[in-house]
Design a protein around this motif. Sequence first.
Motif, short mmCIF file in Angstrom:
data_model
loop_
_atom_site.label_atom_id
_atom_site.label_comp_id
_atom_site.label_asym_id
_atom_site.label_seq_id
_atom_site.Cartn_x
_atom_site.Cartn_y
_atom_site.Cartn_z
N LEU A 106 1.10 -0.96 -0.40
CA LEU A 106 0.46 0.13 -0.06
C LEU A 106 1.02 0.89 -0.24
O LEU A 106 1.94 1.22 0.72
CB LEU A 106 -1.08 0.04 1.45
N LEU A 107 0.71 1.67 -1.29
CA LEU A 107 1.65 3.40 -0.99
C LEU A 107 0.38 4.18 -1.34
O LEU A 107 -0.14 4.44 -1.33
CB LEU A 107 2.32 3.41 -2.59
N ASP A 108 1.50 5.29 -0.17
CA ASP A 108 0.41 6.99 -0.11
C ASP A 108 0.37 7.72 -1.21
O ASP A 108 1.37 7.70 -2.68
CB ASP A 108 1.32 7.48 1.45
N GLY A 109 -0.14 8.53 -1.04
CA GLY A 109 0.08 9.65 -2.47
C GLY A 109 1.51 10.20 -2.66
O GLY A 109 1.69 10.55 -3.71
N SER A 110 2.34 10.09 -1.25
CA SER A 110 3.85 10.73 -1.86
C SER A 110 4.59 9.09 -2.43
O SER A 110 5.77 8.89 -2.37
CB SER A 110 4.82 11.37 -0.91
N LYS A 111 3.99 7.78 -2.42
CA LYS A 111 4.67 6.73 -3.19
C LYS A 111 5.29 5.98 -2.05
O LYS A 111 5.79 5.37 -2.00
CB LYS A 111 4.84 7.37 -4.07
N ASN A 112 5.05 6.46 -0.81
CA ASN A 112 5.93 5.96 0.29
C ASN A 112 4.94 4.60 0.85
O ASN A 112 4.01 4.65 1.19
CB ASN A 112 6.09 6.81 1.75
N PRO A 113 6.10 3.63 0.94
CA PRO A 113 5.25 1.94 1.55
C PRO A 113 4.51 2.69 2.95
O PRO A 113 5.27 3.42 3.32
CB PRO A 113 6.03 0.94 1.43
N VAL A 114 3.15 2.45 2.95
CA VAL A 114 2.45 2.39 4.55
C VAL A 114 2.52 0.44 4.81
O VAL A 114 2.08 1.07 5.95
CB VAL A 114 1.67 3.45 4.66
N TRP A 115 2.14 -0.61 4.31
CA TRP A 115 1.71 -1.56 4.68
C TRP A 115 2.27 -2.22 4.00
O TRP A 115 2.53 -2.26 2.56
CB TRP A 115 0.45 -1.62 4.67
N SER A 116 2.51 -4.11 4.35
CA SER A 116 2.61 -4.23 2.64
C SER A 116 2.88 -5.90 3.44
O SER A 116 3.19 -6.80 4.50
CB SER A 116 4.90 -4.34 2.65
N THR A 117 3.07 -6.66 2.50
CA THR A 117 2.61 -8.13 3.09
C THR A 117 4.47 -8.74 3.85
O THR A 117 4.18 -10.00 4.29
CB THR A 117 2.05 -9.17 2.46
#
Length: 518
Positions: A106-117
Amino acid sequence: MAKEKSCSSSLLLLHLLFFSFNTHLSYEAHIIYPGQSLHFNQTIVSKGGTFELGFFTPGNSHNYYIGIWYTKATPRTVVWVANRETPISNSPSSELKLLKTHNLVLLDGSKNPVWSTNITSTTSNSTVAELLDSGNLILQGDNVIWQSFDHPTNCWLPGGRLGLNRPTGENVFITSWKSPDDPAMGDYSFGVDPTRDQLVQLYKGVQQYWTSGEWNGQYFSLVPELTRNQFYNFSYSNSSKYITYSILDPSIVTHFTVDVSGQGKMWWLKSATESILVWLQPRDQCDIYSYCGAFGVCSQNTLDSCACLRGFEPVSTREWGLGVWNGGCLRTSALRCAKNGSGGGGGDRRINSGSLVGAIIGCVAMMSLLVFLIWKLRFQWTQTTLELSKNSLSTFKYRDLEHVTKNFSERLGRGGFGSVYKGAFPDSTVVAVKKLEGFSQGEKQFRTEILAVGLIQHVNLLRLRGFCCQGSKRLLVYDYMPNGSLETHLFKNPSNRLDWKTRSNYSLIYLVTDSVKA
């Protein structure tokens, strides 16, 4: 979901320009392929149409989460949340993307990952994300390399497991939301206590406030109705220390959840707009630890279960209006104890001698009232003890029962309220000593057994000889049953079945006992 492929390049270009406005992601609406992204206005739906995955905002929140919910339920019933601890606020440019490294991120608006498997390694050449009709989100290549069922939030769906996850060593629980507006981990959880083979509910992962009793091979001893019915099939593994369940009628849509109030609830989705509560524990809400929160008072005799102490008000009037009270209460006005002067700040326009004397008198009066109440409670208990003693019940010291049971060395069995130990009096009379555990349930069981069983004398009824009430220790002393529990003869030992006449006589005794308890 698009049903037809365009035959001309112009129509294909038009389709691509408006792709972000489609409801579903792809032609196979239950799958995300490598390199594909799920945007805030898109969802995927399981093949049979039962579950849907996408972005959502809970309650009055302005944050966005990736979740799974029932497609046709109104209002929306969310059963799983990916980023429950890391919400995002700029959803229009956020995306859930399946990377070519086999991870769903899951990437936020700045394309930073906030969640991952957080898949570290796999032998699969290609991986897809698929939402199943069971509500399970899986990453699958040559085999399943990740699934949401291994990471539940506040819901336990049929087919999911609670308990020990052998590959990771983690004990998997479901945990309530923090509030109706916030799916972050709350205070209450439900899962398996592997040390005793029982289900438990915990406050902040430590304080136990409910137990199912131990698994006896067929059901949990204190909640047989949960495992003995025509709708659900529960299975507990003593060796692997996990529990799962399935639905006997495939038309039933159901889930088990721990709500923000701390109750465990089994729901049946009867229709798109109607959910039926089919099971809940604890039934008495006041048994839930910190149910009313700080400075709150719980009562089962009022319309609202909780109220604030005088001088306090709810922290959140909205949550109290929804029946969620564990946020507690706060003072209606702040304490102002700082002194006036250069370093005093904004204190009271200080307290005169008359106010000070009044405060002291008030404190003395409150202390006197407290001492009186303690004396009254002790007097009432003493009166009850004397009354029971007149009916042939004996009181024992804890030290004497330690001696009788050889320091509780020979345990006969264990139940939801404690353990039973074998003991012998100096005259060689063999007894069974039940040592109750747990503050709330143990105390209730102690009083119930004394008042219900202790005053009954019957030739065919187990005799309560006496009890020990010393500090926080609660023990009951019974006659010893050399042939074991009646339950063993009725259910567990096929080679030693009781005939029908004997069963009828025992049933009559149980009916008499139940009527006295009621």
